[in-house]
Design a protein around this motif. Structure first.
Motif: not given
Ligand code: HEM
Length: 159
Positions: A13-20, A99-103, A105-115
């Motif tokens: 669903a999220l194909g890209q994200t960004f970090r600075t 990588l859908n939920f990223l990886a 420290n800032r991994t999606c905290p809702g990933w288990r609920i989402a799955v």
């Protein structure tokens, strides 16, 4: 649910994200990269304030991780719980080396609920409906920050 995992791999669903980065840093590379200067680089210097694109969609299709059929829909690769994909090639990922939920420290905290939600939803749908392609309809991705599936040529409602 191999088909669900394979769908997520190919259609995040999220194909890209960004970090600075907040300070000058050095990014180690998992494999050497040929620079425009003709030299092989094993790391990249990234100065403070650089916008780094994390390409989730590309990462999910890496041939060195998923094999030569990385572009193909092959739910069978997930049998054996996806353990056919060596985890050491994809450090820090929480869910089946995608990588859908990223990886990290800032991994999606809702990933288990989402799955869990996805699994419940799919079970409910296949119990009550038969899902068939509609002849002539082509499903395409439309990008609105996240990507949304819609039927090609139906700009308003999409179905
Ligand atoms: C299929 C469903 C979902 C996907 C693919 C997904 C994916 C992601 C991704 C990629 C990020 C990181 C974005 C970034 O930092 O650039 C993220 C962050 C986050 N997600 Fe999810 N997510 C999903 C569902 C959920 C659910 C159900 C919840 C809550 C119950 C949730 C809560 C959050 C929160 C709070 C963050 C921010 C975390 C942080 O910045 O430290 N997500 N999600």
């Amino acid at each position: 649910m191999p088909a669900g995992q394979e769908s997520m791999r190919l259609n995040p669903a999220l194909g890209q994200t960004f970090r600075t980065n907040r300070a000058d840093d050095v990014l180690p590379l998992s494999r050497p990269m040929l620079g425009t200067d003709g030299r092989l680089h094993t790391q990249l210097s990234v100065s403070k304030g650089t916008v780094v694109v994390i390409n989730i969609a590309s990462s999910n299709r890496r041939k060195d991780v998923w094999g030569d059929d990385a572009e193909e829909f092959n739910p069978g690769r997930w049998l054996n719980n996806g353990l056919t994909v060596p985890l050491e090639k994809t450090p820090g990922m929480v869910y089946g080396s995608i990588l859908n939920f990223l990886a990290g420290n800032r991994t999606c905290p809702g990933w288990r609920i989402a799955v869990l939600e996805l699994q419940t939803f799919i079970c409910d749908i296949i119990e009550g409906f038969r899902i068939l392609p509609v002849p002539g309809d082509v499903v395409v991705r439309e990008f609105h920050g996240v990507s949304i599936p819609k039927v090609d040529g139906r700009p308003v409602r999409g179905w």
